[in-house]
Design an enzyme around this catalytic site. Sequence first.
Site, PDB file in Angstrom:
ATOM      1  N   MET A 284       0.831  -1.202   0.000  1.00  0.00           N
ATOM      2  CA  MET A 284       0.000   0.000   0.000  1.00  0.00           C
ATOM      3  C   MET A 284       0.863   1.249   0.000  1.00  0.00           C
ATOM      4  SD  MET A 284      -3.261  -0.946   2.419  1.00  0.00           S
ATOM      5  CE  MET A 284      -2.304  -1.589   3.787  1.00  0.00           C
ATOM      6  N   CYS A 285       0.245   2.386  -0.017  1.00  0.00           N
ATOM      7  CA  CYS A 285       0.938   3.665  -0.146  1.00  0.00           C
ATOM      8  C   CYS A 285       1.536   4.112   1.184  1.00  0.00           C
ATOM      9  CB  CYS A 285      -0.033   4.725  -0.665  1.00  0.00           C
ATOM     10  SG  CYS A 285      -0.892   4.256  -2.188  1.00  0.00           S
ATOM     11  N   GLN A 286       2.214   5.253   1.156  1.00  0.00           N
ATOM     12  CA  GLN A 286       2.815   5.838   2.349  1.00  0.00           C
ATOM     13  C   GLN A 286       2.328   7.276   2.495  1.00  0.00           C
ATOM     14  OE1 GLN A 286       5.802   4.845   4.480  1.00  0.00           O
ATOM     15  NE2 GLN A 286       5.265   2.740   3.972  1.00  0.00           N
TER      16      GLN A 286
END
Length: 257
Positions: A1-3
């Site tokens: 997933m994103c940060q």
Amino acid sequence: MCQLLAMNCNTPTDICFSFDGFAQRGGLTDEHSDGWGISFFEESACRSFHDTLPAIESPIAQLVKNYPIKSLNVIAHIRQANIGAVELKNTQPYLRELWGQQWVYAHNGDLWGYKFSGGVPTQPIGDSDSEMAFCDLLNRFRELSPTHEPELKSIYDCLKSFCEEAAKFGTFNLVLSNGKYIFAHCTTHLCYIIRQAPFSEAHLSDKDLSINFSAVTTKKDRVAIIATEPLTDNEEWTQFEKGQLLVFKDGKVLDLE
């Protein structure tokens, strides 16, 4: 997933040190290589940068690392694309106008099966689940008050309810700002640190770089940094509880419960 990365403080501050470490996760120390973006609030306007290149390769990211833009509220995002192609229109943070204010939002997670409600006037430009949720959220806010900003507690309660609904579709970690506050909600992973006097030295987790904050601050300064994972390895970060929504102003957490 994103940060995710966000900063909220009581005096205009640059985010160069934190962003330098954060950018390493965009293709070097982590796999988030599908674009990135950052937005700085400067009074009532935003200065924003977006790129579909990995943050570690982006000349624009290099500029941001070395350009000490001072702001009270900053939101940044590094993308790992799952829903929506790697295109500029799907690159966060997203910006929209509401109540004569800029609203900036970034989301970490996947909302499988989420569909835009079709509400107006805020509508998606791209095809990511993150942007669809953002547009629905702002339209929900607009239902509270079509023309002017309501009291903070009303916004908080509306956002909390929306986060609970969105999280039924998957993971809904987010950071959101109108230039006055940073709102941060955690479904899985989110943490924060508040730096204030007496300041000390910090060392990045993703790069061998340190800074002595006591040399670049005053005793009155207070800075809150919110991130998906701790950015430094020699400081104590506070983990959000799952389902927790916090609001930051002037570098501290407000009590809205």
